[in-house]
Every structure is written in structure tokens, then in C-alpha cells.
Design an enzyme around this catalytic site. Structure first.
Site: not given
Ligand code: URA
Length: 426
Positions: A81, A167, A182, A186
């Protein structure tokens, strides 16, 4: 329990228990706790932070709000990521390269955020490519091909979808615990054995300073490890676009070139370094040197190029069909000297102005627009030398000419270059 007591506790710098976090996140997800109370807690977290234990509990409870992938069989599930950058196309070649090393890559990706590009938007410049696969379809593609790249489905981490949207409009996006919860909820929903994070810092990154990027990298790694996933992170430089191309179709073209052994050196360096982390974490390779060799071999053999084409085909696209790229226009500088700074965020904004990124949610993109960087940081340039090639339709280049040229600063003195890979966290 009472949501007000929990908000007050965090407001007064207290530590929330696992039960309190679970109660609040479950209530927010099932709408028994209203948005205004979640907004208040998010702001208290933004202002007062969370401990590593609280952040891991937040991640766990967000993860528990939805479905997760469960895998059978011997293959290890891995993913990478990135915290987001300009020209960051690593996911495209890397997914295919990892799949060629007998790893499985269930990569859930996102769309452009702020001035940074999104992997799904880039892939959609391949005609017919579907990024809205169901969980079942994703599983089938992973089991057949070894890698999939698709968007989050409604049943994956619904608490994050709601909280992120909230947010965004209450000024609490740049909070390390909230970003950690967050991102990690995921990624962990993918049912991973190992994860590597590319935390970018600099002019084209979410985290402008190195110290913020370090804090985020540590928080992501601590949370992943607490949750039983082998997690490492690299902090990498985003003070200029990664590779030469910025946009959608042009970034897919550059990714394909990378898979054909023609990738720019900075893109290859980051791709190999991130991939090597996963090969070592899963025991696929004994050390980084062996891992890099194995990854390079997937390119040299043509295997990774073939794997990527296979993934594109099964997701409905045709990699061999030429992608439409708008006509090129070279922008010429006025000063001789050394490229001392590149405001990458400004380049990302230029892509948005050209229609390659969104000004508002859900907007359709013009995938054909883009930029090609003709110079790199530290490079010596002559007066009247082309600095950037803009791919734009009609006279649209005139709308971004000033902003693009302004983004590139030329100094009289030679400049010192930052290392591309700054630090590793484990
Ligand atoms: N990306 C995410 O997915 N979540 C954040 O909070 C920030 C960046």
C-alpha cells in the site's frame, strides 16, 4: 455505555478501552451513534492522539464492521500500500511480479485523492477494464491468475467508508491514528500474511515532512504486527514524480514498459525494494539480494508482462489495444542552471485541470491527458530546454503552461539529491 462519556474521556486525554472503541465504532456503523458524535470523537482523536494499543483496537473494530477475505490453500497472500504520490504506478507492475513468485495479491485500490493519482483511475484507461469486481469475482481472479486489482466492495470495511467521508468534511484527515485505522482496516480485510507500506514524503505526498512520514510508517507497522500480519514499511522520496509519466493512460504505458524491462530507474528501484520486502517477509526469498534477483527474473523472462496481460483480460480489458494519448506539447524553460525543486503537488493539480483527475466526486476522467517529465531533480539544464511534455487536447495546454513551468525551480548552484529510499521500518 454512553457515547458522550467516551467523547469526554478522549477530549480530556484519556485512553479508550477496547470495549469503548468497539461500542463506538459498531454504533457509528449501524447508525445508532449519529455522525455528530463520531465527528466530535474524531476531532478529539485528532487533537489528543491515540496510543498504539488504542490505534490497533480502532483498526480491529473498523475491520469487524464488514466482511473479510478468508483464503484456503498454501499460497501466501501479500499486498503493498502506498500513502499516495504523483506518478506512483508501482502497484501495476508489482502485483504481476509478485504473482509470478507464487504469491497471491488481492489488491484493493482506490481512486485519486487530492492531487495524487489513483490506481483504479489509471487502470480504467485500459478499454473495458473492470474495477468493480465483487468479493467472489476477486477471489476467483486471485485463484486463477495470482493477482487482482479492484475497488473496495460495499461489504468491505463499511465503517471506514462512512468515517472517511465524515473526516473529509470536518478537518480530521491528517491524523496518524485515524489514517492508520483507515488504511490498515482496508488492507487487513484482504486476509493478508504480509504487507509492505510505501510511506511517501515530500512535495507530492500527503505527508510533506519526513518526520510526519516516519511517525505514520511506525504507526502502520506497529498496528499490522499487533494484528498478526508481517508488516514492514519504506519511507520514500516524493519530491518529484516517480518515473517520467504522470496521468492515466501514460502511466499504464510506462508500467507496461517497466514490465518489458524498459522502466525508469527510480520506478524500478522502488518496485524492487517493496517487492523484496514481501518476498523476505513470507520466506519466499532468504534475503533482499535473492528477492530482488527473483523479482528481476519475472521481468527478464517476460513472465510478469504476460501475467499482467492475463489479469487485464480476466478483468475485461485488452492490454494490447492502443491507449489514446492526447497530442504532446513541449514546455520550454527560460533559465539555465540546475533543477533544484519540483512542486509535484502543482503538477498533480495540472493533471486535474486537464481532466485527468477529479474536481468533484464521481466526475468522469479524460484518461488521455498527462505529463512527461523531461528533466529530473539535480539535472543541469540549458536555457530554452524543454522541461515537461504536456499531453493535452486542443488549446488546453495553455491553461496549465504557467503552473507547470512554475512548478520547476532552477538554481544557479548544483543541488544535493535526497536518497530515494530513506528509511525502513519493521
Ligand atoms: N488513505 C486512506 O485510505 N485513508 C486515510 O485516512 C488516508 C489515506
Amino acid at each position: 455505555m454512553n457515547p458522550v462519556w467516551i467523547i469526554e474521556k478522549k477530549r480530556d486525554k484519556g485512553h479508550l478501552s477496547q470495549e469503548e472503541i468497539a461500542y463506538f465504532i459498531a454504533g457509528f456503523a449501524d447508525e445508532t451513534i449519529p455522525d455528530y458524535q463520531m465527528a466530535s470523537l474524531a476531532m478529539a482523536i485528532y487533537l489528543n492522539g491515540m496510543t498504539t494499543e488504542e490505534t490497533a483496537n480502532l483498526t480491529q473494530e473498523m475491520l469487524a464492521s464488514g466482511a473479510t477475505f478468508k483464503w484456503s490453500g498454501d499460497a501466501k497472500q501479500v499486498d503493498k500500500h502506498s500513502s499516495g504520490g504523483i506518478g506512483d504506478k508501482v502497484s501495476l507492475p508489482l502485483a504481476a511480479m509478485l504473482a509470478c513468485c507464487d504469491l497471491q495479491v488481492p489488491m484493493i485500490s482506490g481512486r485519486g485523492l487530492g492531487s495524487t493519482g489513483g490506481t483504479l483511475d489509471k487502470l480504467e484507461s485500459i478499454g473495458g477494464f473492470r474495477t468493480n469486481l465483487s468479493m467472489d469475482e476477486m477471489r476467483q481472479v486471485v485463484e486463477k491468475v495470482g493477482c487482482v486489482i479492484s475497488g473496495a466492495t460495499p461489504e468491505l470495511v463499511p465503517a471506514d467508508r462512512k468515517l472517511y467521508a465524515l473526516r473529509d468534511v470536518i478537518g480530521t484527515v491528517p491524523s496518524i491514528p485515524l489514517i492508520t485505522g483507515s488504511i490498515m482496516s482496508k488492507k487487513l480485510a484482504e486476509g493478508l500474511d504480509a504487507l509492505v507500506l510505501d510511506v511517501k514524503y515530500g512535495s507530492g505526498a500527503f505527508m510533506k515532512s519526513l518526520s510526519q512520514a516516519r511517525q505514520l510508517a511506525q504507526s502502520l507497522v506497529d498496528t499490522g504486527k499487533r494484528m498478526g500480519v508481517a508488516t514492514t514499511a519504506l519511507v520514500t522520496d516524493m519530491n518529484q514524480p516517480l518515473g517520467r509519466m504522470v496521468g492515466n493512460a501514460v502511466e499504464v504505458d510506462e508500467s507496461v514498459a517497466a514490465l518489458e524491462g524498459e522502466g525508469p530507474s527510480d520506478l524500478m528501484e522502488v518496485t524492487l525494494a517493496l517487492g523484496a520486502e514481501l518476498l523476505v517477509s513470507t520466506g519466499t526469498a532468504r534475503d533482499v539480494t535473492a528477492a530482488r534477483k527473483q523479482l528481476q527474473q519475472t521481468i527478464d523472462s517476460g513472465g510478469a508482462r504476460e501475467k499482467f496481460a492475463e489479469m487485464v483480460t480476466i478483468q475485461g480489458g485488452d492490454l494490447e489495444a492502443p491507449r489514446v494519448v492526447a497530442p504532446p506539447n513541449d514546455l520550454v524553460g527560460k533559465t539555465a542552471g540546475y533543477v533544484s525543486q519540483i512542486n509535484s503537488e502543482q503538477l498533480g493539480q495540472a493533471i486535474i485541470s486537464l481532466g485527468g483527475g477529479r474536481k468533484k466526486q464521481g466526475e468522469a476522467l479524460d484518461h488521455s491527458t498527462g505529463l512527461e517529465m523531461l528533466v529530473r531533480l539535480g539535472e543541469q539544464v540549458k536555457a530554452d530546454q524543454p522541461l515537461v511534455r504536456v499531453f493535452a487536447k486542443g488549446s488546453a495546454v495553455d491553461d496549465v503552461r504557467m503552473a507547470v513551468l512554475d512548478a520547476i525551480e532552477i538554481s544557479e548552484e548544483p543541488v544535493k539529491r535526497n536518497p530515494l529510499i530513506v528509511e525502513r521500518f519493521e
